[in-house]
Write a protein that holds these residues in place. Structure first.
Motif, PDB file in Angstrom:
ATOM      1  N   LEU A  67     -86.580  56.098 -31.284  1.00 37.30           N
ATOM      2  CA  LEU A  67     -86.268  55.334 -30.070  1.00 37.30           C
ATOM      3  C   LEU A  67     -85.873  53.905 -30.415  1.00 37.30           C
ATOM      4  O   LEU A  67     -84.923  53.360 -29.846  1.00 37.30           O
ATOM      5  CB  LEU A  67     -87.462  55.327 -29.119  1.00 37.30           C
ATOM      6  CG  LEU A  67     -87.748  56.620 -28.374  1.00 37.30           C
ATOM      7  CD1 LEU A  67     -89.040  56.489 -27.577  1.00 37.30           C
ATOM      8  CD2 LEU A  67     -86.594  56.982 -27.463  1.00 37.30           C
ATOM      9  N   ALA A  68     -86.601  53.296 -31.341  1.00 35.68           N
ATOM     10  CA  ALA A  68     -86.302  51.915 -31.734  1.00 35.68           C
ATOM     11  C   ALA A  68     -84.919  51.813 -32.370  1.00 35.68           C
ATOM     12  O   ALA A  68     -84.178  50.866 -32.103  1.00 35.68           O
ATOM     13  CB  ALA A  68     -87.376  51.397 -32.687  1.00 35.68           C
ATOM     14  N   ILE A  69     -84.563  52.777 -33.186  1.00 37.18           N
ATOM     15  CA  ILE A  69     -83.241  52.768 -33.816  1.00 37.18           C
ATOM     16  C   ILE A  69     -82.150  52.919 -32.759  1.00 37.18           C
ATOM     17  O   ILE A  69     -81.151  52.199 -32.782  1.00 37.18           O
ATOM     18  CB  ILE A  69     -83.146  53.864 -34.895  1.00 37.18           C
ATOM     19  CG1 ILE A  69     -84.035  53.476 -36.080  1.00 37.18           C
ATOM     20  CG2 ILE A  69     -81.699  54.088 -35.339  1.00 37.18           C
ATOM     21  CD1 ILE A  69     -84.271  54.595 -37.081  1.00 37.18           C
ATOM     22  N   ALA A  70     -82.345  53.833 -31.815  1.00 38.00           N
ATOM     23  CA  ALA A  70     -81.362  54.000 -30.739  1.00 38.00           C
ATOM     24  C   ALA A  70     -81.238  52.714 -29.933  1.00 38.00           C
ATOM     25  O   ALA A  70     -80.128  52.284 -29.599  1.00 38.00           O
ATOM     26  CB  ALA A  70     -81.764  55.169 -29.842  1.00 38.00           C
ATOM     27  N   LEU A  71     -82.354  52.092 -29.645  1.00 39.93           N
ATOM     28  CA  LEU A  71     -82.371  50.844 -28.884  1.00 39.93           C
ATOM     29  C   LEU A  71     -81.557  49.755 -29.582  1.00 39.93           C
ATOM     30  O   LEU A  71     -80.881  48.966 -28.929  1.00 39.93           O
ATOM     31  CB  LEU A  71     -83.820  50.393 -28.675  1.00 39.93           C
ATOM     32  CG  LEU A  71     -84.061  49.052 -27.996  1.00 39.93           C
ATOM     33  CD1 LEU A  71     -83.448  49.027 -26.610  1.00 39.93           C
ATOM     34  CD2 LEU A  71     -85.558  48.780 -27.933  1.00 39.93           C
ATOM     35  N   ALA A  72     -81.596  49.738 -30.898  1.00 46.78           N
ATOM     36  CA  ALA A  72     -80.877  48.713 -31.657  1.00 46.78           C
ATOM     37  C   ALA A  72     -79.357  48.847 -31.525  1.00 46.78           C
ATOM     38  O   ALA A  72     -78.633  47.900 -31.836  1.00 46.78           O
ATOM     39  CB  ALA A  72     -81.267  48.791 -33.134  1.00 46.78           C
ATOM     40  N   HIS A  73     -78.884  49.985 -31.040  1.00 44.35           N
ATOM     41  CA  HIS A  73     -77.443  50.239 -30.989  1.00 44.35           C
ATOM     42  C   HIS A  73     -76.836  50.158 -29.596  1.00 44.35           C
ATOM     43  O   HIS A  73     -75.658  50.476 -29.430  1.00 44.35           O
ATOM     44  CB  HIS A  73     -77.143  51.623 -31.589  1.00 44.35           C
ATOM     45  CG  HIS A  73     -77.458  51.698 -33.042  1.00 44.35           C
ATOM     46  ND1 HIS A  73     -76.652  51.163 -34.011  1.00 44.35           N
ATOM     47  CD2 HIS A  73     -78.523  52.216 -33.698  1.00 44.35           C
ATOM     48  CE1 HIS A  73     -77.191  51.354 -35.194  1.00 44.35           C
ATOM     49  NE2 HIS A  73     -78.331  51.986 -35.025  1.00 44.35           N
ATOM     50  N   VAL A  74     -77.630  49.769 -28.589  1.00 43.28           N
ATOM     51  CA  VAL A  74     -77.102  49.761 -27.218  1.00 43.28           C
ATOM     52  C   VAL A  74     -77.504  48.488 -26.488  1.00 43.28           C
ATOM     53  O   VAL A  74     -78.362  47.731 -26.947  1.00 43.28           O
ATOM     54  CB  VAL A  74     -77.588  50.991 -26.415  1.00 43.28           C
ATOM     55  CG1 VAL A  74     -77.003  52.273 -26.961  1.00 43.28           C
ATOM     56  CG2 VAL A  74     -79.110  51.068 -26.378  1.00 43.28           C
ATOM     57  N   HIS A  75     -76.876  48.298 -25.350  1.00 40.86           N
ATOM     58  CA  HIS A  75     -77.172  47.177 -24.464  1.00 40.86           C
ATOM     59  C   HIS A  75     -77.198  47.720 -23.045  1.00 40.86           C
ATOM     60  O   HIS A  75     -76.815  48.863 -22.796  1.00 40.86           O
ATOM     61  CB  HIS A  75     -76.110  46.080 -24.599  1.00 40.86           C
ATOM     62  CG  HIS A  75     -75.996  45.551 -25.988  1.00 40.86           C
ATOM     63  ND1 HIS A  75     -76.906  44.678 -26.517  1.00 40.86           N
ATOM     64  CD2 HIS A  75     -75.099  45.804 -26.971  1.00 40.86           C
ATOM     65  CE1 HIS A  75     -76.572  44.398 -27.754  1.00 40.86           C
ATOM     66  NE2 HIS A  75     -75.475  45.071 -28.067  1.00 40.86           N
ATOM     67  N   GLY A  76     -77.609  46.901 -22.111  1.00 35.06           N
ATOM     68  CA  GLY A  76     -77.572  47.288 -20.706  1.00 35.06           C
ATOM     69  C   GLY A  76     -78.618  48.315 -20.340  1.00 35.06           C
ATOM     70  O   GLY A  76     -79.700  48.356 -20.909  1.00 35.06           O
ATOM     71  N   ARG A  77     -78.277  49.161 -19.379  1.00 31.40           N
ATOM     72  CA  ARG A  77     -79.254  50.092 -18.798  1.00 31.40           C
ATOM     73  C   ARG A  77     -79.876  51.035 -19.819  1.00 31.40           C
ATOM     74  O   ARG A  77     -81.071  51.300 -19.763  1.00 31.40           O
ATOM     75  CB  ARG A  77     -78.637  50.878 -17.654  1.00 31.40           C
ATOM     76  CG  ARG A  77     -78.340  50.006 -16.451  1.00 31.40           C
ATOM     77  CD  ARG A  77     -77.866  50.852 -15.270  1.00 31.40           C
ATOM     78  NE  ARG A  77     -77.280  50.026 -14.253  1.00 31.40           N
ATOM     79  CZ  ARG A  77     -77.967  49.449 -13.267  1.00 31.40           C
ATOM     80  NH1 ARG A  77     -79.259  49.623 -13.181  1.00 31.40           N
ATOM     81  NH2 ARG A  77     -77.347  48.701 -12.375  1.00 31.40           N
ATOM     82  N   LEU A  78     -79.084  51.563 -20.749  1.00 28.71           N
ATOM     83  CA  LEU A  78     -79.670  52.462 -21.740  1.00 28.71           C
ATOM     84  C   LEU A  78     -80.670  51.705 -22.611  1.00 28.71           C
ATOM     85  O   LEU A  78     -81.742  52.231 -22.922  1.00 28.71           O
ATOM     86  CB  LEU A  78     -78.598  53.137 -22.594  1.00 28.71           C
ATOM     87  CG  LEU A  78     -79.125  54.173 -23.598  1.00 28.71           C
ATOM     88  CD1 LEU A  78     -79.934  55.264 -22.899  1.00 28.71           C
ATOM     89  CD2 LEU A  78     -77.966  54.784 -24.389  1.00 28.71           C
ATOM     90  N   ALA A  79     -80.357  50.480 -22.966  1.00 30.47           N
ATOM     91  CA  ALA A  79     -81.298  49.675 -23.754  1.00 30.47           C
ATOM     92  C   ALA A  79     -82.569  49.412 -22.954  1.00 30.47           C
ATOM     93  O   ALA A  79     -83.677  49.483 -23.500  1.00 30.47           O
ATOM     94  CB  ALA A  79     -80.651  48.352 -24.160  1.00 30.47           C
ATOM     95  N   TRP A  80     -82.415  49.119 -21.679  1.00 33.14           N
ATOM     96  CA  TRP A  80     -83.592  48.853 -20.839  1.00 33.14           C
ATOM     97  C   TRP A  80     -84.453  50.108 -20.741  1.00 33.14           C
ATOM     98  O   TRP A  80     -85.673  50.033 -20.797  1.00 33.14           O
ATOM     99  CB  TRP A  80     -83.175  48.381 -19.457  1.00 33.14           C
ATOM    100  CG  TRP A  80     -82.286  47.169 -19.475  1.00 33.14           C
ATOM    101  CD1 TRP A  80     -82.213  46.205 -20.446  1.00 33.14           C
ATOM    102  CD2 TRP A  80     -81.333  46.799 -18.495  1.00 33.14           C
ATOM    103  NE1 TRP A  80     -81.279  45.259 -20.126  1.00 33.14           N
ATOM    104  CE2 TRP A  80     -80.715  45.590 -18.920  1.00 33.14           C
ATOM    105  CE3 TRP A  80     -80.927  47.359 -17.293  1.00 33.14           C
ATOM    106  CZ2 TRP A  80     -79.727  44.951 -18.186  1.00 33.14           C
ATOM    107  CZ3 TRP A  80     -79.934  46.715 -16.558  1.00 33.14           C
ATOM    108  CH2 TRP A  80     -79.355  45.529 -17.002  1.00 33.14           C
ATOM    109  N   PHE A  81     -83.801  51.262 -20.580  1.00 32.48           N
ATOM    110  CA  PHE A  81     -84.521  52.536 -20.495  1.00 32.48           C
ATOM    111  C   PHE A  81     -85.259  52.830 -21.806  1.00 32.48           C
ATOM    112  O   PHE A  81     -86.453  53.138 -21.805  1.00 32.48           O
ATOM    113  CB  PHE A  81     -83.532  53.661 -20.152  1.00 32.48           C
ATOM    114  CG  PHE A  81     -84.135  55.035 -20.156  1.00 32.48           C
ATOM    115  CD1 PHE A  81     -85.007  55.419 -19.155  1.00 32.48           C
ATOM    116  CD2 PHE A  81     -83.817  55.945 -21.151  1.00 32.48           C
ATOM    117  CE1 PHE A  81     -85.568  56.700 -19.145  1.00 32.48           C
ATOM    118  CE2 PHE A  81     -84.364  57.212 -21.158  1.00 32.48           C
ATOM    119  CZ  PHE A  81     -85.238  57.606 -20.150  1.00 32.48           C
TER     120      PHE A  81
END
Length: 136
Positions: A67-81
């Motif tokens: 999850l942390a790795i995925a979070l590092a690659h996005v912004h906006g709503r997906l990052a917030w989720f």
């Protein structure tokens, strides 16, 4: 933990349904990869229950890292989720599977079998939602 994840998933599903959140191509790609990684980290309930507590905890920590790795690659709503999901799963970071042997544990606690199962089910719920996001 499971209740927080359920609430997050319901909010994400509502935003997707209402089209207040329309994931872009890059977000769908990251969601698909995260879903696959979570599926690989936490298997079926039967498979997980057959593992040692050390391995179950390792799989949960791997899912949190995914999850942390995925979070590092996005912004906006997906990052917030993803950020909210990772935050909901942080108790996993305070769990231990080994005995303390009369020494300090830095606050780590032994989770119950029910806590393992709840965390694994929360991961599976996230995995399913991320798979759905990847196809929107």
């Amino acid at each position: 933990m499971r209740t927080v994840i359920d609430d997050l998933v319901e909010e994400a599903e509502r935003q997707l349904r209402d089209r207040t959140w329309v994931p872009e191509g890059a977000d769908r790609t990251v969601a698909a990869k995260a879903a696959a990684d979570l599926r690989a980290a936490v298997g079926t309930p039967e498979a997980q229950q057959g593992l040692s507590t050390v391995d179950r905890l390792a799989h949960l920590r791997e899912a949190l890292a995914d999850l942390a790795i995925a979070l590092a690659h996005v912004h906006g709503r997906l990052a917030w989720f993803l950020g909210a999901a990772a935050t909901a799963l942080t108790p996993i970071l305070h769990w231990r599977a080994l005995p303390a042997e009369d020494g300090p544990t830095f606050g780590a606690v032994l989770p119950t079998p029910r806590q393992y199962a709840e965390a694994e089910e929360a991961i599976r719920r996230l995995q399913s939602t991320l798979a759905d996001i990847s196809t929107v």
